[in-house]
Scaffold this motif. Sequence first.
Motif, PDB file in Angstrom:
ATOM      1  N   LYS A 114       0.843  -1.209   0.000  1.00  0.00           N
ATOM      2  CA  LYS A 114       0.000   0.000   0.000  1.00  0.00           C
ATOM      3  C   LYS A 114       0.874   1.254   0.000  1.00  0.00           C
ATOM      4  O   LYS A 114       0.570   2.241  -0.667  1.00  0.00           O
ATOM      5  N   VAL A 132     -10.391   4.814   3.256  1.00  0.00           N
ATOM      6  CA  VAL A 132     -11.357   3.727   2.994  1.00  0.00           C
ATOM      7  C   VAL A 132     -12.770   4.313   2.919  1.00  0.00           C
ATOM      8  O   VAL A 132     -13.068   5.294   3.614  1.00  0.00           O
ATOM      9  N   ASP A 203      -7.075  -0.113   3.365  1.00  0.00           N
ATOM     10  CA  ASP A 203      -7.557  -1.343   3.969  1.00  0.00           C
ATOM     11  C   ASP A 203      -8.170  -1.001   5.333  1.00  0.00           C
ATOM     12  O   ASP A 203      -7.585  -0.215   6.084  1.00  0.00           O
TER      13      ASP A 203
END
Length: 228
Positions: A114, A132, A203
């Motif tokens: 990421k 997110v 995430d």
Amino acid sequence: MFYQVVIPAAGQGKRMKAGKNKQFIELYDQPVIVHTLKVFERDEWCEGIILVINEAERERFNEILKRFSIKKVISMVSGGAERQHSVYNGLKKVKNSDIVLIHDGARPFITVEKIHELVQAAKEHGAAVVAVPVKDTIKRGFDGYVHETMERSSLWAVQTPQAFHVSLVLEAHERAFLEGYIGTDDASLVERMGKQVKIVEGDYRNIKLTTPDDLLFAQAILSSWSSC
Ligand code: CTP
Ligand code: MG
């Protein structure tokens, strides 16, 4: 593609109610800050870590770096009253790098994959954040009554790391400092200069350890990873 990272770890962890800076809470025999630092130790793109600390804890941090063989910390600077002041102190130590990441010491579950996605986005767009989609319905409320229901499909919960061209984020912090403006994250300081910030979808496991409940989630995340 190389970068340096500023890691603010100079808070007091009041909401965690652990009676100490939450960076020192142990998860699977390692302090939280070590879990965070090890991600950047592993990442070949990371050329140096600037760790922002509370001066009274300098010795304790030094012992931890030694004990867990953390080698990439190039500078340990004193934090300020607010997170934003701590980050600004750290940013002033960045040298010989085009891209800087800012990542909370209390967010130990970011992944190298990421980070790479984020760095590439920052290189291209100047500024990028990991975020997110919001899962809950968010309402604005005043005096105990709902005032407005937000359109959920456009809402993002923003995390760290956030990545920037060094000159851009330094200018944004300098302006905020001179104007006495405190934002809730670093990207917001860049946004108020009229610059665009790219969103990189992250995430849900990249939690910030904030309240005692988060330690339960942290244990669950670590145990799911260790059984992989
Ligand atoms: N931080 C910092 N300097 C400050 C405040 C916060 O370096 N003056 C760091 C914290 O150590 C943490 C990150 O910024 O890694 C995110 O802040 P937060 O989760 O709010 O941590 P604390 O300020 O420590 O916690 P609390 O607000 O509950 O006291
Ligand atoms: Mg705080």
